[in-house]
Scaffold this motif. Structure first.
Motif, short mmCIF file in Angstrom:
data_model
loop_
_atom_site.label_atom_id
_atom_site.label_comp_id
_atom_site.label_asym_id
_atom_site.label_seq_id
_atom_site.Cartn_x
_atom_site.Cartn_y
_atom_site.Cartn_z
N THR A 13 1.02 -0.96 -0.32
CA THR A 13 -0.04 0.43 0.35
C THR A 13 0.79 1.51 -0.04
N GLN A 14 2.29 0.97 0.33
CA GLN A 14 2.76 2.19 0.49
C GLN A 14 3.59 2.60 -0.49
N ARG A 15 3.87 1.42 -1.19
CA ARG A 15 4.72 1.56 -2.75
C ARG A 15 3.79 1.78 -3.35
N LYS A 16 2.26 1.68 -3.44
CA LYS A 16 1.17 2.08 -4.39
C LYS A 16 1.48 3.52 -4.48
N LYS A 17 1.06 4.39 -3.02
CA LYS A 17 1.09 6.29 -3.07
C LYS A 17 2.34 6.37 -3.05
N VAL A 18 4.11 5.97 -3.31
CA VAL A 18 4.53 6.21 -3.39
C VAL A 18 4.72 6.56 -5.41
N LEU A 19 3.90 5.40 -5.92
CA LEU A 19 4.08 4.89 -7.43
C LEU A 19 2.88 6.09 -7.86
N MET A 20 1.61 6.01 -7.08
CA MET A 20 0.76 6.97 -7.60
C MET A 20 0.87 9.08 -7.56
N ARG A 21 2.52 9.13 -6.67
CA ARG A 21 2.58 10.46 -6.64
C ARG A 21 3.88 11.15 -7.98
N PHE A 22 4.23 10.13 -8.28
CA PHE A 22 5.07 9.39 -9.59
C PHE A 22 4.42 10.01 -10.32
N ALA A 23 3.50 9.53 -10.67
CA ALA A 23 2.70 9.28 -12.01
C ALA A 23 2.05 10.64 -12.20
N SER A 24 0.80 10.74 -10.48
CA SER A 24 0.49 12.65 -10.44
C SER A 24 1.87 13.62 -11.22
N LEU A 25 3.06 13.00 -11.05
CA LEU A 25 3.95 14.53 -11.15
C LEU A 25 4.39 14.15 -12.37
N ILE A 26 4.88 13.15 -13.51
CA ILE A 26 4.65 13.04 -14.62
C ILE A 26 3.97 13.56 -15.34
N GLU A 27 2.29 12.90 -14.72
CA GLU A 27 0.65 14.22 -15.49
C GLU A 27 0.85 16.10 -15.45
N LYS A 28 1.50 15.99 -13.87
CA LYS A 28 1.86 17.84 -14.25
C LYS A 28 2.34 18.50 -15.02
N HIS A 29 3.63 17.63 -14.93
CA HIS A 29 4.86 18.35 -15.62
C HIS A 29 4.73 17.29 -17.48
N ALA A 88 14.18 10.74 -13.45
CA ALA A 88 14.48 10.38 -12.58
C ALA A 88 13.74 11.78 -11.58
N GLU A 89 14.29 12.74 -11.87
CA GLU A 89 13.98 13.86 -10.77
C GLU A 89 12.69 13.47 -10.46
N LEU A 90 12.28 13.46 -10.81
CA LEU A 90 10.28 13.80 -10.62
C LEU A 90 9.99 11.80 -9.66
N ALA A 91 11.00 11.15 -9.70
CA ALA A 91 10.62 9.79 -9.36
C ALA A 91 11.16 10.04 -7.62
N ALA A 92 12.24 10.84 -7.61
CA ALA A 92 13.16 11.09 -6.66
C ALA A 92 12.06 11.74 -5.63
N GLU A 93 11.44 13.26 -5.65
CA GLU A 93 10.36 13.89 -5.44
C GLU A 93 9.12 13.04 -5.07
N ALA A 94 8.65 11.79 -5.90
CA ALA A 94 7.34 11.04 -5.50
C ALA A 94 8.18 10.57 -4.15
N GLY A 95 9.32 10.43 -4.01
CA GLY A 95 9.66 8.81 -2.29
C GLY A 95 10.08 8.09 -3.25
N ILE A 96 10.33 7.44 -3.95
CA ILE A 96 11.23 7.05 -4.57
C ILE A 96 12.53 6.57 -3.92
N PRO A 97 12.88 5.48 -3.72
CA PRO A 97 14.17 5.93 -2.57
C PRO A 97 15.27 5.99 -3.18
N GLU A 98 16.43 6.65 -2.99
CA GLU A 98 18.19 6.81 -3.44
C GLU A 98 18.88 5.24 -4.27
N GLY A 99 19.00 4.94 -5.31
CA GLY A 99 19.03 4.26 -5.60
C GLY A 99 18.24 2.65 -6.38
N VAL A 100 17.11 3.02 -5.57
CA VAL A 100 15.55 2.51 -7.04
C VAL A 100 15.27 2.68 -8.42
#
Length: 500
Positions: free
Chosen positions: A82-98, A205-217
């Motif tokens: 459920t937490q991984r889901k929230k992070v990826l949803m933020r990532f998707a939203s950031l792509i849409e935002k940009h 990649a920068e948006l992924a980090a902003e979404a909360g995907i951990p460093e190195g992932v």
């Protein structure tokens, strides 16, 4: 991006862009270890946009080490679904935002019309990552039907470190088809974008980090196929390579896997898709219009493009007339103009390759019915007009080899059996289409065609929920749908003896 916007407005937006041009490794933008860079060329002008870090073996090794370390640490691989889901949803939203920024980067980098990159590529990329995020906590593991003395748990675990080598024709969209399921299943990954179009992969990649995907992932290593790509294919600590590109290069990755650690490989390679139009098609004009867009969309730089128009002899002239009518209206134009429907070829090499095939078609005796030339040379860009060949024999080079340009080969047939024979007479098996109002014929022909996707009374339709991939030398493994998650995970059976 609305077609109501003027080209001046879009160009002004483009002028304000800044370009991320370094590798992204372990959560940071870094130069290539060698310090080398290469030019990122705008296909519409032939001029450099920026210089990109030229990743090589050392950069790949750094990225793989970072990906392995975080995978073993478990901060992503063992994160609650459920937490991984929230992070990826933020990532998707950031792509849409940009969307505007990413669409401009895609168009400047690859030459596709801004109306396509803004309405199709970026929105569908965000949708893909969001769709896989939503799937994370909807999938269940299994328990085998054993006797009362044991319990057998069957679980899918992340494969580990995934290398995604993506193509230049849909740089962000094709990457998202791999990023979504690979990250959703808990893997760490390295994306190697095509050297012709690295800008969007580097930026997200920068948006992924902003979404909360951990460093190195999530890491991005730009560079050339023969260096960075090969280094990933041969790396002893990469567990899986997923590749979209030519059949020729796909075979290299099979070789690399066999000569290294037997890593999993999935391939989505070339195509020479037959678009079969029967005389009893429900709407011949609609079929012909779809056939035209099936080869001219994205400048024909589409792996499943309907590059072979296989049409029943009795209606060929009518269909071809309509196809050419569409082609005549598709005048190549500035990709930044919202009114442009046909942009530039990705680079000079690809333009010359396509022009070479056009010359080959003429030499082999096919009739050039439309186009066939480079245009807009005064811009310095790489433009080719819509091109149609008639009287093509399926044994000709232009009918057998993937051109990857706006070049259509027209081949006639007399009955359904001959249509299937022509359709299957190729090393590829990515996609095909059949147009007929006879449901029995449609079913029989679709079953007989050796292709991973078959469309009936449409062309290039789909959804993220429907799998995409090919038969034969078009590769194996599937992008899109829940089935894509299978190639980024491994089955583990845990047998627990309980006793009598």
């Amino acid at each position: 991006m609305s077609a109501a916007l003027s080209i001046d407005t879009v160009k002004e937006q483009a002028s304000r862009l800044t370009f991320r041009n370094q590798a992204f490794i372990n959560g940071k933008y870094v130069p290539a270890a060698s310090g080398k860079t290469f030019d990122c060329i705008n296909p519409a002008t032939g001029k450099a946009i920026t210089q990109i870090a030229e990743g090589d073996k050392e950069d790949v090794d750094r990225a793989v080490k970072a990906a392995r370390a975080v995978f073993e640490k478990g901060s992503w691989s063992r994160m609650a679904p459920t937490q991984r889901k929230k992070v990826l949803m933020r990532f998707a939203s950031l792509i849409e935002k940009h969307t505007t920024e990413l669409a401009l980067l895609e168009t400047l980098d690859m030459g596709k019309p801004i109306r396509d990159s803004s309405r199709i590529d970026v929105p569908l990329a965000a949708q893909a990552i969001g769709w896989y995020a939503e799937a994370i906590d909807k999938l269940y593991d299994e328990i085998a039907p054993t006797g009362p003395e044991a319990v057998s748990l069957i679980r899918r675990e992340p494969v580990g470190v995934v290398a995604a080598v993506v193509p230049w024709n849909f740089p962000l969209l094709m990457a998202s088809w791999k990023i979504g399921p690979a990250l959703a299943t808990g893997n760490s990954m390295i994306v190697k974008p095509a050297e012709q179009s690295p800008l969007t992969a580097i930026r997200i990649a920068e948006l992924a980090a902003e979404a909360g995907i951990p460093e190195g992932v999530f890491n991005v290593v730009p560079g050339f196929g023969e260096t960075a790509g090969q280094a990933l294919g041969r790396h002893m600590d990469v567990d899986c390579v997923t590749f979209t590109g030519s059949t020729e290069v796909g075979k290299f990755f099979l070789r690399y896997a066999g000569e290294s650690n037997m890593k999993q490989v999935s391939l989505e390679c070339g195509g020479k898709s037959p678009n079969i139009i029967m005389a009893d098609a429900p709407d011949l004009d609609a079929a012909a219009t779809a056939a035209a867009w099936g080869i001219f969309f994205n400048q024909g730089e589409v792996c499943n493009a309907g590059s072979r128009l296989v049409v029943e002899e009795s209606v060929k002239d009518r269909v071809l007339e309509k196809v050419m009518a569409v082609g005549k209206k598709l005048i190549p134009g500035d990709p930044l103009d919202p009114k442009t429907g046909l942009g530039a070829m990705v680079d000079k090499t690809q333009m010359e390759r396509v022009l070479g095939y056009i010359e080959a078609g003429k030499k082999e005796g096919a009739r050039l019915a439309l186009g066939g030339s480079r245009v807009k040379t005064e811009t310095g860009g790489y433009y080719i007009e819509p091109t149609v060949f008639d009287k093509v024999d399926n044994r000709m080079k232009i009918a057998q080899e993937e051109i990857f340009g706006p070049v259509l080969s027209t081949i006639t047939f007399k009955d359904a059996d001959e249509a299937v024979k022509i359709g299957n007479d190729t090393i590829y098996g990515l996609a095909a289409a059949i147009w007929t109002k006879d449901i029995t014929k449609a079913f029989k022909v679709s079953q007989a065609l050796r292709a991973g996707v078959v469309w009936v009374n449409c062309f290039d339709n789909g959804h993220i929920s429907s799998p995409f991939g090919g038969f034969k030398q078009s590769g194996f493994g599937r992008d899109k749908s829940l089935h894509a998650m299978e190639k980024y995970s491994q089955l583990k059976a845990t047998w627990i003896h309980i006793g009598a």
